[in-house]
Design a protein around this motif. Structure first.
Motif: not given
Length: 149
Positions: A23-48
């Motif tokens: 997931l880290q590598e995907v974020c870095e790829l998208l931020k690097k390759e898509v000029t208008h992506y300045d911050w790319v991240g994943f959020y996940f539901k925190n348990g219950d």
């Protein structure tokens, strides 16, 4: 551009790395390759809990490591299960500012077995850059990510 990124995303997700590294590598790829992506991240539901927890991301550090459901764009997507494109964050009442340079945001929910378990969040320092192509591409990314979770 997005068509050429799809095989790169697939290659990352099929690697032998652990899930967070992929997931880290995907974020870095998208931020690097898509000029208008300045911050790319994943959020996940925190348990219950009715909150999201920050996962892997690429871009400036953020104080928003935990977001309650319903709060901000990410929190609203956790409740609505719908893509949310914000052309101008200044026009949004329920917006959590991560940086004064952010002008727009797109959040696409991530479903596993039909259940919203998280999302991909993109901030842009460009006003209104996101198109339907961004939405379809990020849906593709999340669909592939779901297969490794």
């Amino acid at each position: 551009m997005f068509t050429s990124l799809q095989p790169k995303v697939l290659s990352i997700l099929k690697s032998k790395n652990d899930v967070d590294a992929k997931l880290q590598e995907v974020c870095e790829l998208l931020k690097k390759e898509v000029t208008h992506y300045d911050w790319v991240g994943f959020y996940f539901k925190n348990g219950d809990k009715e909150e999201l927890k920050l996962g892997p991301y690429a871009g400036a550090p953020t104080d928003h490591t935990v977001i309650p459901f319903g709060k901000g764009i990410c929190g609203q997507v956790a409740v609505s299960n719908q893509n949310f494109v914000v052309p101008d964050v200044k026009a949004q009442d329920n917006y959590i500012a991560c940086s004064i340079t952010v002008k727009s945001e797109i959040v696409v929910p991530l479903f596993v077995n039909g259940k919203n378990i998280g999302q991909i969040d993109i901030d842009s320092n460009t006003l209104d850059p996101f198109t339907e192509d961004d939405e379809r591409f990020l849906e593709f990314v999340n669909g592939e990510v779901a297969k490794i979770l």
